[in-house]
Design a protein around this motif. Sequence first.
Motif, PDB file in Angstrom:
ATOM      1  N   LEU A   8       1.588   7.350  11.164  1.00  0.00           N
ATOM      2  CA  LEU A   8       0.544   6.370  10.861  1.00  0.00           C
ATOM      3  C   LEU A   8      -0.128   5.816  12.117  1.00  0.00           C
ATOM      4  O   LEU A   8      -0.985   4.929  12.003  1.00  0.00           O
ATOM      5  CB  LEU A   8       1.142   5.211  10.045  1.00  0.00           C
ATOM      6  CG  LEU A   8       1.768   5.569   8.692  1.00  0.00           C
ATOM      7  CD1 LEU A   8       2.250   4.300   7.985  1.00  0.00           C
ATOM      8  CD2 LEU A   8       0.765   6.305   7.804  1.00  0.00           C
ATOM      9  N   HIS A   9       0.234   6.344  13.297  1.00  0.00           N
ATOM     10  CA  HIS A   9      -0.361   5.919  14.572  1.00  0.00           C
ATOM     11  C   HIS A   9      -0.228   4.401  14.749  1.00  0.00           C
ATOM     12  O   HIS A   9      -1.223   3.665  14.882  1.00  0.00           O
ATOM     13  CB  HIS A   9      -1.828   6.341  14.652  1.00  0.00           C
ATOM     14  CG  HIS A   9      -2.052   7.791  14.346  1.00  0.00           C
ATOM     15  ND1 HIS A   9      -1.647   8.811  15.191  1.00  0.00           N
ATOM     16  CD2 HIS A   9      -2.603   8.403  13.260  1.00  0.00           C
ATOM     17  CE1 HIS A   9      -1.958   9.985  14.653  1.00  0.00           C
ATOM     18  NE2 HIS A   9      -2.532   9.758  13.480  1.00  0.00           N
ATOM     19  N   VAL A  10       1.008   3.928  14.751  1.00  0.00           N
ATOM     20  CA  VAL A  10       1.307   2.502  14.751  1.00  0.00           C
ATOM     21  C   VAL A  10       1.592   2.019  16.175  1.00  0.00           C
ATOM     22  O   VAL A  10       2.351   2.651  16.918  1.00  0.00           O
ATOM     23  CB  VAL A  10       2.527   2.218  13.838  1.00  0.00           C
ATOM     24  CG1 VAL A  10       2.958   0.764  13.947  1.00  0.00           C
ATOM     25  CG2 VAL A  10       2.177   2.547  12.391  1.00  0.00           C
ATOM     26  N   SER A  11       0.996   0.887  16.559  1.00  0.00           N
ATOM     27  CA  SER A  11       1.239   0.277  17.867  1.00  0.00           C
ATOM     28  C   SER A  11       2.533  -0.533  17.839  1.00  0.00           C
ATOM     29  O   SER A  11       3.099  -0.788  16.765  1.00  0.00           O
ATOM     30  CB  SER A  11       0.076  -0.647  18.231  1.00  0.00           C
ATOM     31  OG  SER A  11       0.026  -1.751  17.345  1.00  0.00           O
ATOM     32  N   ASP A  12       2.987  -0.984  19.019  1.00  0.00           N
ATOM     33  CA  ASP A  12       4.187  -1.821  19.091  1.00  0.00           C
ATOM     34  C   ASP A  12       4.002  -3.111  18.297  1.00  0.00           C
ATOM     35  O   ASP A  12       4.920  -3.571  17.607  1.00  0.00           O
ATOM     36  CB  ASP A  12       4.511  -2.159  20.551  1.00  0.00           C
ATOM     37  CG  ASP A  12       5.091  -0.978  21.312  1.00  0.00           C
ATOM     38  OD1 ASP A  12       5.599  -0.042  20.654  1.00  0.00           O
ATOM     39  OD2 ASP A  12       5.039  -0.994  22.554  1.00  0.00           O
ATOM     40  N   GLN A  13       2.804  -3.707  18.394  1.00  0.00           N
ATOM     41  CA  GLN A  13       2.545  -4.951  17.680  1.00  0.00           C
ATOM     42  C   GLN A  13       2.581  -4.734  16.167  1.00  0.00           C
ATOM     43  O   GLN A  13       3.172  -5.515  15.430  1.00  0.00           O
ATOM     44  CB  GLN A  13       1.195  -5.525  18.085  1.00  0.00           C
ATOM     45  CG  GLN A  13       0.904  -6.884  17.450  1.00  0.00           C
ATOM     46  CD  GLN A  13      -0.389  -7.493  17.952  1.00  0.00           C
ATOM     47  OE1 GLN A  13      -1.178  -6.838  18.621  1.00  0.00           O
ATOM     48  NE2 GLN A  13      -0.617  -8.756  17.643  1.00  0.00           N
ATOM     49  N   ALA A  14       1.956  -3.640  15.715  1.00  0.00           N
ATOM     50  CA  ALA A  14       1.950  -3.344  14.278  1.00  0.00           C
ATOM     51  C   ALA A  14       3.358  -3.039  13.778  1.00  0.00           C
ATOM     52  O   ALA A  14       3.731  -3.442  12.671  1.00  0.00           O
ATOM     53  CB  ALA A  14       1.016  -2.165  13.988  1.00  0.00           C
ATOM     54  N   MET A  15       4.160  -2.346  14.597  1.00  0.00           N
ATOM     55  CA  MET A  15       5.526  -2.056  14.176  1.00  0.00           C
ATOM     56  C   MET A  15       6.345  -3.341  14.069  1.00  0.00           C
ATOM     57  O   MET A  15       7.164  -3.501  13.154  1.00  0.00           O
ATOM     58  CB  MET A  15       6.183  -1.081  15.157  1.00  0.00           C
ATOM     59  CG  MET A  15       7.612  -0.688  14.753  1.00  0.00           C
ATOM     60  SD  MET A  15       7.758  -0.070  13.044  1.00  0.00           S
ATOM     61  CE  MET A  15       6.858   1.478  13.193  1.00  0.00           C
ATOM     62  N   GLY A  16       6.095  -4.255  14.994  1.00  0.00           N
ATOM     63  CA  GLY A  16       6.759  -5.551  14.895  1.00  0.00           C
ATOM     64  C   GLY A  16       6.408  -6.262  13.602  1.00  0.00           C
ATOM     65  O   GLY A  16       7.261  -6.890  12.962  1.00  0.00           O
ATOM     66  N   LEU A  17       5.148  -6.156  13.174  1.00  0.00           N
ATOM     67  CA  LEU A  17       4.728  -6.767  11.904  1.00  0.00           C
ATOM     68  C   LEU A  17       5.360  -6.057  10.713  1.00  0.00           C
ATOM     69  O   LEU A  17       5.747  -6.700   9.728  1.00  0.00           O
ATOM     70  CB  LEU A  17       3.199  -6.736  11.790  1.00  0.00           C
ATOM     71  CG  LEU A  17       2.432  -7.703  12.694  1.00  0.00           C
ATOM     72  CD1 LEU A  17       0.934  -7.429  12.634  1.00  0.00           C
ATOM     73  CD2 LEU A  17       2.724  -9.149  12.303  1.00  0.00           C
ATOM     74  N   ALA A  35      -0.542   1.345   8.036  1.00  0.00           N
ATOM     75  CA  ALA A  35       0.338   0.292   8.533  1.00  0.00           C
ATOM     76  C   ALA A  35       0.132  -0.991   7.729  1.00  0.00           C
ATOM     77  O   ALA A  35       1.091  -1.708   7.419  1.00  0.00           O
ATOM     78  CB  ALA A  35       0.063   0.031  10.012  1.00  0.00           C
ATOM     79  N   GLU A  36      -1.129  -1.268   7.365  1.00  0.00           N
ATOM     80  CA  GLU A  36      -1.434  -2.494   6.621  1.00  0.00           C
ATOM     81  C   GLU A  36      -0.756  -2.503   5.251  1.00  0.00           C
ATOM     82  O   GLU A  36      -0.169  -3.515   4.837  1.00  0.00           O
ATOM     83  CB  GLU A  36      -2.949  -2.665   6.464  1.00  0.00           C
ATOM     84  CG  GLU A  36      -3.708  -2.948   7.739  1.00  0.00           C
ATOM     85  CD  GLU A  36      -3.872  -1.726   8.640  1.00  0.00           C
ATOM     86  OE1 GLU A  36      -4.218  -1.902   9.818  1.00  0.00           O
ATOM     87  OE2 GLU A  36      -3.646  -0.594   8.142  1.00  0.00           O
ATOM     88  N   SER A  37      -0.831  -1.387   4.536  1.00  0.00           N
ATOM     89  CA  SER A  37      -0.197  -1.344   3.214  1.00  0.00           C
ATOM     90  C   SER A  37       1.324  -1.380   3.321  1.00  0.00           C
ATOM     91  O   SER A  37       2.004  -1.975   2.479  1.00  0.00           O
ATOM     92  CB  SER A  37      -0.637  -0.085   2.447  1.00  0.00           C
ATOM     93  OG  SER A  37      -0.225   1.097   3.109  1.00  0.00           O
ATOM     94  N   LEU A  38       1.862  -0.791   4.388  1.00  0.00           N
ATOM     95  CA  LEU A  38       3.313  -0.830   4.582  1.00  0.00           C
ATOM     96  C   LEU A  38       3.779  -2.266   4.857  1.00  0.00           C
ATOM     97  O   LEU A  38       4.837  -2.692   4.373  1.00  0.00           O
ATOM     98  CB  LEU A  38       3.713   0.091   5.735  1.00  0.00           C
ATOM     99  CG  LEU A  38       5.214   0.295   5.972  1.00  0.00           C
ATOM    100  CD1 LEU A  38       5.936   0.724   4.697  1.00  0.00           C
ATOM    101  CD2 LEU A  38       5.453   1.321   7.076  1.00  0.00           C
ATOM    102  N   ILE A  39       2.978  -3.021   5.601  1.00  0.00           N
ATOM    103  CA  ILE A  39       3.301  -4.432   5.855  1.00  0.00           C
ATOM    104  C   ILE A  39       3.341  -5.205   4.540  1.00  0.00           C
ATOM    105  O   ILE A  39       4.251  -6.004   4.298  1.00  0.00           O
ATOM    106  CB  ILE A  39       2.275  -5.059   6.821  1.00  0.00           C
ATOM    107  CG1 ILE A  39       2.462  -4.486   8.232  1.00  0.00           C
ATOM    108  CG2 ILE A  39       2.408  -6.583   6.850  1.00  0.00           C
ATOM    109  CD1 ILE A  39       1.345  -4.830   9.197  1.00  0.00           C
ATOM    110  N   VAL A  40       2.366  -4.960   3.654  1.00  0.00           N
ATOM    111  CA  VAL A  40       2.310  -5.655   2.362  1.00  0.00           C
ATOM    112  C   VAL A  40       3.538  -5.319   1.514  1.00  0.00           C
ATOM    113  O   VAL A  40       4.189  -6.210   0.944  1.00  0.00           O
ATOM    114  CB  VAL A  40       1.023  -5.296   1.606  1.00  0.00           C
ATOM    115  CG1 VAL A  40       1.072  -5.837   0.173  1.00  0.00           C
ATOM    116  CG2 VAL A  40      -0.190  -5.858   2.335  1.00  0.00           C
ATOM    117  N   TRP A  41       3.881  -4.030   1.433  1.00  0.00           N
ATOM    118  CA  TRP A  41       5.015  -3.629   0.601  1.00  0.00           C
ATOM    119  C   TRP A  41       6.345  -4.102   1.192  1.00  0.00           C
ATOM    120  O   TRP A  41       7.278  -4.415   0.452  1.00  0.00           O
ATOM    121  CB  TRP A  41       5.024  -2.118   0.391  1.00  0.00           C
ATOM    122  CG  TRP A  41       4.006  -1.667  -0.601  1.00  0.00           C
ATOM    123  CD1 TRP A  41       2.913  -0.889  -0.372  1.00  0.00           C
ATOM    124  CD2 TRP A  41       3.995  -1.994  -1.994  1.00  0.00           C
ATOM    125  NE1 TRP A  41       2.205  -0.717  -1.531  1.00  0.00           N
ATOM    126  CE2 TRP A  41       2.851  -1.372  -2.548  1.00  0.00           C
ATOM    127  CE3 TRP A  41       4.814  -2.739  -2.829  1.00  0.00           C
ATOM    128  CZ2 TRP A  41       2.523  -1.477  -3.899  1.00  0.00           C
ATOM    129  CZ3 TRP A  41       4.499  -2.852  -4.168  1.00  0.00           C
ATOM    130  CH2 TRP A  41       3.371  -2.232  -4.690  1.00  0.00           C
TER     131      TRP A  41
END
Length: 462
Positions: free
Chosen positions: A46-55, A104-110
């Motif tokens: 999903l090409h996720v950054s460190d910040q997004a992975m933290g979220l 990444a956004e939908s994964l954060i929601v779920w």
Amino acid sequence: MSGTAAATHRGPGLFMIGLLASLAGLMFGLDIGVISGAQQFIETDLHVSDQAMGLIVSAMMAGAAVGSLGCGWASAALGRKRSLIVGGIVFVIGSIGCSQAGSAESLIVWRFVLGLAVGVASYTAPLYIAEIAPEAIRGRMISTYQLMLTSGILLAFLSDTAFSYHGHWRWMLGIIALPGVLFLLGLLVLPFSPRWLLMRGRRKEAHEVLMGLRGGLRRVVDAEIDDIDRQLKKPQQGWGLFRSSPDFRRSVGLGVLLQIIQQLTGINVVMYYAPKIFQTMGYAVEAQMWFTAAVGLVNVLATLLAMAVIDRWGRRPTLLAGFGVMAAGLAVISWTMRHGAPATHGLQLFTVIMLLVFIAGFAMSAGPLIWTLCSEIQPLKGRDFGIAASTVTNWGANMVVGFTFPLMLSGLGSSRTFLLYAVLNALFIAFTLALVPETKGMTLEAIENNLMAGKPLRRIGR
């Protein structure tokens, strides 16, 4: 009728009921562990950054904080059993949603949705177990929840290892829906909590449930119903007591600080990011996953040992030893990683061993004892409020730790990050000496009397 007598005359299904309810802990552990092994594959896919992975990691804790805030009302209005069913349904939906996330956004929601279920289960399951268990074996039955939690983490690590060979991160996140379904099916046969039934005025049903749980001995059941009736005549006065009593504010404050400390030991840094940590040590993917499974195994074994000795060693000595072991373990890891990955294979393996020592130190001390202390130090009339405050704090601190670790790792480097956590654990030794009471062998009433008499916090126990 004494608690020991009540424990002697128990129905054959009591332990099965307690075990089934504690499967909520298994789901909690699965959710903690599963994201650990999936991260590196999610980052690539999903090409996720460190910040997004933290979220992504911390979204579950945010959901759990919200879920635990609302479940006090839900468990009272719907009942403990129905609250667990709602949590189980949301858990299954959240697990499937995570496995199908396309961004990444939908994964954060779920992950947030999944956290709601974990928050409900982590509050309601121990409460339900406490209300069906006889007094003499209540501690052991509630301890099964912590054991199931650590077992869930281990199973998730093993599952991640199996799926890692082909990078199937969606299967890693989705497979935990299966125990969620089994949990739901088991909940259908659970009785309602007799305490909740009495709160609702359903005395006949409460009597029938207790007859089944206590082996059909009417005198035991009648005595227990009388005890519950007396307790229910002392309504909770949490917020009012918090505003009016500085002594209660002290116990709530200590509970909150203890939960912050538990998270700042760094334990969930390891649980959420174990493969990433092993990657910084220079290990390939397969070794990262197997060492992560070893983390889960040590966690389970040390928890079993803690259950055997928790009431013999005392709270303060065990905490002091645990913080010392954790500080030493993390300090050594910081030293071995001061120039990046350890230089030799022997030094790499030594670093892994010290990480496992850290895990054992936590599982033997701060893991079970901080939850125990948070329930012991609160007075009866404010116990629900005090425990709710410390539980929400736990999830909030958990969220902060989960979000900040990848940023710290990239900003400070692995050596300085582990050194920071080592220093914090050393400071917690001083905190324990200054504020934490020894409650071993003390009745809750005696602890409450000492607290409300204004004694220093460290002296409200023995």
